[in-house]
Write an enzyme that holds these catalytic residues in place. Structure first.
Site, PDB file in Angstrom:
ATOM      1  N   ALA A 110       0.809  -1.227   0.000  1.00 45.19           N
ATOM      2  CA  ALA A 110       0.000   0.000   0.000  1.00 45.19           C
ATOM      3  C   ALA A 110       0.835   1.266   0.000  1.00 45.19           C
ATOM      4  O   ALA A 110       0.291   2.355   0.203  1.00 45.19           O
ATOM      5  CB  ALA A 110      -0.930  -0.004   1.209  1.00 45.19           C
ATOM      6  N   ALA A 111       2.126   1.161  -0.260  1.00 44.25           N
ATOM      7  CA  ALA A 111       2.987   2.340  -0.174  1.00 44.25           C
ATOM      8  C   ALA A 111       2.535   3.446  -1.121  1.00 44.25           C
ATOM      9  O   ALA A 111       2.477   4.621  -0.745  1.00 44.25           O
ATOM     10  CB  ALA A 111       4.433   1.949  -0.446  1.00 44.25           C
ATOM     11  N   GLY A 112       2.219   3.083  -2.355  1.00 43.82           N
ATOM     12  CA  GLY A 112       1.802   4.088  -3.324  1.00 43.82           C
ATOM     13  C   GLY A 112       0.497   4.761  -2.944  1.00 43.82           C
ATOM     14  O   GLY A 112       0.317   5.967  -3.159  1.00 43.82           O
ATOM     15  N   ASP A 113      -0.428   3.993  -2.383  1.00 46.86           N
ATOM     16  CA  ASP A 113      -1.715   4.562  -1.980  1.00 46.86           C
ATOM     17  C   ASP A 113      -1.541   5.509  -0.792  1.00 46.86           C
ATOM     18  O   ASP A 113      -2.177   6.568  -0.734  1.00 46.86           O
ATOM     19  CB  ASP A 113      -2.695   3.448  -1.617  1.00 46.86           C
ATOM     20  CG  ASP A 113      -2.996   2.552  -2.803  1.00 46.86           C
ATOM     21  OD1 ASP A 113      -2.994   3.054  -3.938  1.00 46.86           O
ATOM     22  OD2 ASP A 113      -3.220   1.345  -2.595  1.00 46.86           O
TER      23      ASP A 113
END
Length: 317
Positions: free
Chosen positions: A257-260
């Protein structure tokens, strides 16, 4: 303390339930591996971004579609507990609630298969209901886990309401990103793989990211933010101003979920009126913290955690 947005942030996009497997390494074709641990939780880029915003203290309204099934109940409960506004989430998509099947190795890398389900069952006549989430919003976030033509229509609507439009072009559609989105987006936030798909250039440092950003600007992008994971983040405006944010030193266990979380931090700051460089630094801290814990939506950091990281590593805006 960084001020909160004065109006809500709209997120329009996918809602999934994730099935996550942790393994020592990815299997080869035809190979069977034992799974170390397996979990089920909320996912989908739209839901992830909405929960990440709520954990940062930002008012957020999510618009999207789930199936009329047990998985929808799981997703709705998780989003309600997180404090996400769900007035514009509809149910009854004919293909069931979206699902993602995620494998994570010991290096924290991931491989993801997504069944769009109700997310991909959205049709043009759903746009007016989804667009209601835009009313009163300063910023809208969208991704590519719903049909591309729906994203274009919603961006057209957002443009008429004079708001910041952040598009995460993930996953890049097989036929490429619709041309209209390059000019409709206020901010485009591809990672390395997506940047290569959109420009033919794989960014590995500030210099190659600058070259890739120039291609995006030629296609009409006003502001490009290129996420390079452990290599840092490059941001560029069409007027020629740019900057580079070095990576934060964290121990990554799961990059799902890093990008989110990065996108949520960016939206929170832009909605608060922060300048781009400050917003990107804050967003990078959000993304870095998300990699330090397992899961998708549940990996999102709080505002206090983000500010502590900014203070401790000398990136305080």
């Amino acid at each position: 303390m960084i001020p909160l947005p004065t109006g809500h942030i709209a997120v329009i996009g996918s809602i999934n339930v994730d099935f996550v497997c942790h393994v020592s390494r990815f299997p080869h074709p035809g190979e069977t591996l034992h799974v170390r641990t397996a979990t089920t939780g909320l996912g989908g880029k739209g839901a992830n971004q909405a929960v990440a915003l709520a954990r940062l203290g930002a008012p957020v309204e999510l618009a999207g579609q789930m199936g009329d099934d047990a998985l929808a109940q799981v997703a709705r409960a998780a989003m309600t507990d997180a404090g996400v506004g769900l007035r514009f989430v509809q149910t009854g998509g004919g293909d069931g609630t979206g699902r993602a099947f995620i494998t994570i190795n010991d290096a924290g890398e991931n491989q993801i298969l997504v069944h769009g389900g109700a997310n991909m069952a959205l049709r043009p006549d759903d746009v007016p209901a989804l667009a209601r989430a835009l009313d009163g919003a300063r910023v809208v976030m969208m991704q590519m886990e719903i049909p591309p033509d729906i994203v274009v229509r919603l961006c057209d609507q957002a443009r008429t309401q004079d708001m910041t439009i952040i598009i995460d072009p993930a996953p890049v559609p097989p036929d490429g990103l619709p041309d209209a989105l390059f000019t409709l987006a206020t901010v485009l936030t591809p990672n390395e793989t997506e940047t290569q798909a959109l420009t033919g250039i794989l960014p590995t440092d500030a210099a190659t990211a600058r070259t890739a950003a120039a291609v995006l600007h030629q296609r009409g992008v006003e502001c490009a933010i290129i996420k390079m994971g452990a290599r840092g983040v490059f941001h560029s405006r069409r007027d020629g101003t740019d900057g580079f944010i070095p990576p934060f030193a964290v121990t990554a266990v799961d990059s799902v979920a890093a990008g989110d979380c990065f996108g949520a931090g960016l939206a929170r700051m832009l909605a608060s009126g922060a300048p781009l460089g400050q917003a990107v630094r804050y967003a990078a801290a959000c993304g870095a913290l998300a990699t330090t814990r397992p899961g998708a939506a549940q990996a999102a950091p709080t505002a206090g955690e983000v500010e502590a990281l900014l203070d401790s590593q000398g990136h305080c805006p």
